[in-house]
Enzyme design. Structure first.
Site, PDB file in Angstrom:
ATOM      1  CG  HIS A  64      24.055 -25.135 -34.618  1.00 46.85           C
ATOM      2  ND1 HIS A  64      24.831 -24.355 -33.788  1.00 46.85           N
ATOM      3  CD2 HIS A  64      22.778 -25.006 -34.152  1.00 46.85           C
ATOM      4  CE1 HIS A  64      24.075 -23.786 -32.863  1.00 46.85           C
ATOM      5  NE2 HIS A  64      22.828 -24.159 -33.067  1.00 46.85           N
ATOM      6  CE  LYS A 255      -4.546  -2.886 -61.440  1.00 44.28           C
ATOM      7  NZ  LYS A 255      -5.050  -3.555 -60.240  1.00 44.28           N
ATOM      8  N   GLY A 734       9.620  14.615  -8.895  1.00 44.49           N
ATOM      9  CA  GLY A 734      10.940  14.419  -9.465  1.00 44.49           C
ATOM     10  C   GLY A 734      11.020  14.710 -10.945  1.00 44.49           C
ATOM     11  CG  ASP A 785      15.634   4.288  -8.920  1.00 45.87           C
ATOM     12  OD1 ASP A 785      16.400   3.327  -9.124  1.00 45.87           O
ATOM     13  OD2 ASP A 785      14.407   4.144  -8.725  1.00 45.87           O
TER      14      ASP A 785
END
Length: 872
Positions: A64, A255, A734, A785
């Site tokens: 559709h 142009k 970390g 994590d």
């Protein structure tokens, strides 16, 4: 719908009630049916692109079309099963559905299986709609009369509500009917291609096949295998030429009266939108000023493409209007640019294809580049192929002059593309001439004798009207001769209408002398553009000159003659404050030091910030003082600072995010006392498609040596399954391991990928790694994590400073550096820029562009997990 009516006059600036709250509530039904983590569809805020309309073709369970009309900050939407028709005899069913966010108007992509409305979506048409009557009242009463100005649909349409109590969807079924007018086209077959990408639904669902076909064709022609960036391309320039000519081996182009621009889709996204860039001939970035062109470039189905062309704004007759172009270019601010993109849309006429994918096409003959260009761009839409004509230059020039264009460019068909001016390209201007009364002169400057410029007036009926100044085209003898002739004609006031206030040295004269002037056009405010003196008309008086074609009026009195500018540069001033305030007490580093750090590291940092929502943590009194998290940009932020209003699923509300696209924006947020910078993993242009998946290795008491070992193990797993991986320090204790996704996955899929890799690493290192989030459950192990993979989730940006002793930064690393000797504390605001200068290349930068085969990598990962299980 309420009793307050909106004005339907587009030029009516009367205040109307603020209905932003209604718009936000209207999107609740849309959001309730979708998950931002699972679908690539936009969850954008109620935003202003007044009177935008879009028709999207949707290959859901049943094919559709969706007609959407912007009103009050949302898109009113109807599903049209058979699509719009240009035949007034056809009455098409249109079922009203939930309102959509305005950002949905640019959405093209594939909604994954299992989501509401799963299937491919393309932008079939887009443009501006104008309500003929009050839309709120029309929606309430069941009849909307509207004019559409799109690339496919034009003219008047009506929407009429049908059905009653017996209807399966009472109040939701309408009929969409084309009114009989000049745009009606009974029997015309529909064009099934997108006006943005040029793809059909089937092509979009199949994936990136068009680039492969074009690359094979270019390869057979001898294209060079070399990746080309739009930023490195210098434009090829034409030499001025006096007369039109014809000849074999030459191609002739119109142009246009516009801005020359290099357009590029820089980053490979493989089905998701890339990073679009527009750059003026001067080298300045123009992307933010032309959002409609950026959206079309980003939608092109190529990993990389570089185009050369001219950027124009067309008038009602379809001719380039330099006046409209200048007005658009001077707009400041993203919101204003989005509004202008609907009200006065730009068109990019591409006349050359310089690069595609990993191929440099510039060495190919021009005629072959043009053949590839015609296959690469959509047939209709904001990006168009500039037509060219072979051999018959003089005929082309005559037709161009008749149509009122600026001029013609002749190009050798066999010419390669080389930066700089070349005799292989020639420009022939079409400049009309006219006779003007001389009404004054300005004082000469520098070493020039006689005068600076002549003040001119044109005939309009029985009066003279000021039209500007001409200062070029004079010989030294003419300067002296005209000065002698004008001095005796001095008078105290201007002898014409609409003259500007006299500047110092200006002299008004009696309008007795007439001169012929060549110019390019008469602007909308009645001024000559690019006038050049041709000759003095001794044979004509001011009473005998003809009316100037195109001169309208009356107009407001100008302050001065309008100045032509190629690319207006906004003033971007950062008012630095409290630069001596100490932010890191132990080291004595000040706020000024922080700002200097971000200024120096900007070349490496900005690629990770550009076009990406930014969240700040502000420390107005340094790391020893109070801090606060800031997502919303304040209302008093300067207009040049880009902000984007986005829906945050995590916050459950709309947020006005900062976006730092340039060094001035970066320094502005640093001056606010911002130390760490946190970014989304996705860009504004493809908000539902992250660039990376993140595994955050969080020690919380575990030895850093264990963090290194977990990171190395993840890298080994990725190497084994041929999935590129990159690493940086967190800026704290970390490491962050990032996996490039090239925009191929949803947030949910990116989280699943990270979880599979995390589980594989933890299975190999159960003594030192864990998936347990609670501290008491970690047992001194490194927490892998994966939770930062989600819509609106954040990552400390690479090179972000951190509010810790020593002023550490989040530093990209080479994998060879991740070992026993790695000390994240070495990377500080004092050492980071020097390190990057020594390295030369950023080792993390490929995470933004790399496009790995994720399906194959996941299959290999599945096999590796099974083998590890058997060993255990």
């Amino acid at each position: 719908m309420g009793e307050v009516r909106r004005s339907v006059n587009p030029d009516d600036n009367r205040r109307v009630p603020d209905r932003s709250g209604e718009a936000k509530r209207a999107l609740s039904a849309y959001r309730a049916k979708r998950s931002a983590d699972r679908t690539p569809e936009p969850f954008g805020a109620a935003s202003a692109r007044p009177r935008l309309f879009v028709v999207q073709q949707h290959g859901a369970r049943r094919l559709h079309y969706d007609l959407r009309l912007e009103w009050n900050g949302v898109l009113w939407s109807w599903a049209v099963p058979k699509g719009p028709s240009l035949d007034p005899a056809e009455k098409r069913l249109a079922v009203q559905v939930e309102d959509h966010p305005v950002d949905y108007a640019d959405f093209e992509g594939v909604i994954p299986e299992g989501n509401y409305g799963a299937g491919a979506v393309i932008v079939w048409d887009i443009g501006r709609w104008t309500p003929v009557e009050d839309p709120d009242l029309g929606l309430e009463r069941g009849k909307l009369l509207l004019d559409l100005a799109g690339y496919k649909l034009r003219g008047r349409f009506t929407l009429v509500r049908t059905g009653g109590r017996r209807s399966a969807k009472p109040g939701k079924e309408w009929l969409l009917i084309k009114k009989a007018d000049a745009f009606a086209a009974p029997g015309e077959p529909p064009d099934e291609h997108s006006v943005l990408s040029g793809l059909t639904l089937a092509e979009l669902a199949e994936g990136p096949r068009r680039e492969a076909a074009l690359a094979r064709a270019a390869g057979r022609l001898g294209a060079t295998r070399r990746r080309v960036s739009g930023d490195e391309v210098g434009p090829m320039l034409a030499q001025p030429w006096e007369k039109a000519f014809s000849g074999p081996g030459w191609l002739f182009e119109v142009k246009y009266d516009g801005y020359r621009a290099i357009a590029a889709r820089e980053a490979g996204r493989d089905g998701a939108r890339g990073e679009a860039r527009l750059r003026y001939r001067s080298g300045r970035d123009a992307t933010a000023s032309w959002p409609e062109l950026a959206a079309a470039l980003a939608a092109l189905p190529y990993s990389r493409i570089v185009l050369d062309g001219e950027l124009v704004v067309l008038d009602a007759e379809g001719r380039p209007s330099f006046q409209r172009l200048q007005k658009r270019a001077q707009i400041r601010g993203a919101a204003e640019a989005r509004r202008a993109a609907v009200e006065s849309p730009a068109t990019y006429f591409a006349f050359d294809l310089l690069a595609l994918g990993d191929l440099d096409l510039r060495p190919l003959p021009l005629v072959e580049r043009k053949r590839l260009l015609e296959r690469a761009l959509p047939g209709r839409g904001p990006l168009r192929v500039a037509p060219h004509f072979a051999a018959r230059g003089q005929e082309v020039f005559q037709e161009i002059a008749r149509l009122g264009f600026e001029g013609m460019v002749a190009k050798r068909a066999d010419s390669p593309y080389r930066a700089g001016r070349s005799p292989a390209w020639r420009k022939i201007r079409i400049r009309p001439t006219h006779d003007f009364a001389i009404v004054g002169m300005s004082a000469p400057r520098g070493s020039r004798a006689g005068f600076g410029a002549l003040h001119l007036a044109a005939r309009r009926g029985s009066t003279l009207r000021y039209v500007g100044r001409v200062g070029s085209g004079f010989s030294d003898a003419q300067l002296a001769e005209l000065r002698r002739a004008l001095d005796p004609l001095r008078r105290p006031t201007a002898a014409c209408e609409n003259a500007p206030k006299a500047a110092r040295g200006d002299v008004w004269v009696e309008p007795r002398l007439v001169c012929e002037v060549r110019y390019t056009q008469v602007t909308a405010d009645g001024s000559l553009r690019q006038p050049v003196f041709v000759r003095l008309r001794d044979d004509k008086t001011a009473a005998e000159i003809d009316d100037l074609p195109g001169l309208s009026g009356p107009a407001e009195e100008p302050e001065s003659a309008p100045a032509e500018r190629e690319d207006p540069q906004p003033d971007r001033v950062v008012p630095f404050t409290n630069l001596e305030k100490v932010f890191w007490p132990d080291e004595g580093y000040t706020k000024g030091d922080l700002i200097d750090y971000y200024r120096g590291i900007a070349p490496w940092l900005l690629p990770y910030l550009r076009d990406r929502p930014l969240v700040l943590t502000r420390y107005p009194d340094g790391i020893a003082g109070k801090s606060f998290f800031q997502k919303d940009a304040p209302r008093w932020a300067p207009g040049w600072l880009r902000t984007e209003t986005l829906w945050s699923e995590q916050s459950g509300r709309e947020i006005h995010y900062f976006v730092c696209d340039d060094v001035e924006s970066l320094l502005y947020v640093a001056n606010m006392g911002t130390i760490p910078l946190h970014v989304w993993s996705s860009r504004i242009a493809s908000l539902q498609r992250p660039d990376w998946s993140i595994l955050d290795l969080d020690p919380k008491g575990a030895p850093f040596a264990h963090v290194v070992e977990v990171a190395r193990t993840l890298h080994e797993i990725c190497e084994a399954i041929r999935l590129p991986s990159f690493v940086k320090t967190s800026g704290s204790a970390g490491l962050h391991v990032l996996l490039p996704l090239a925009g191929r996955l949803t947030f949910e899929q990116s989280r699943t990928l990270a979880e599979l890799l995390a589980r594989a690493a933890v299975d190999r290192l159960p003594a030192i790694a864990t998936l347990a989030r609670p501290l008491r459950a970690r047992g001194g192990r490194v927490y892998v994590d994966t939770g930062q993979n989600g819509h609106g989730k954040l990552l400390a940006a690479p090179f972000s400073a951190r509010p810790l002793a020593g002023a550490p930064v989040s530093m990209p690393l080479r994998w060879s550096e991740v070992g026993a000797r790695l000390d994240p504390a070495r990377f500080t605001i004092r050492s980071a820029a020097g390190r990057m200068r020594r390295l030369g290349a950023d080792p993390l930068r490929p995470v933004l562009d790399a496009a790995p085969d994720l399906v194959a990598a996941l299959e290999r990962l599945s096999g590796a997990v099974k083998r590890d299980a058997k060993k255990r």
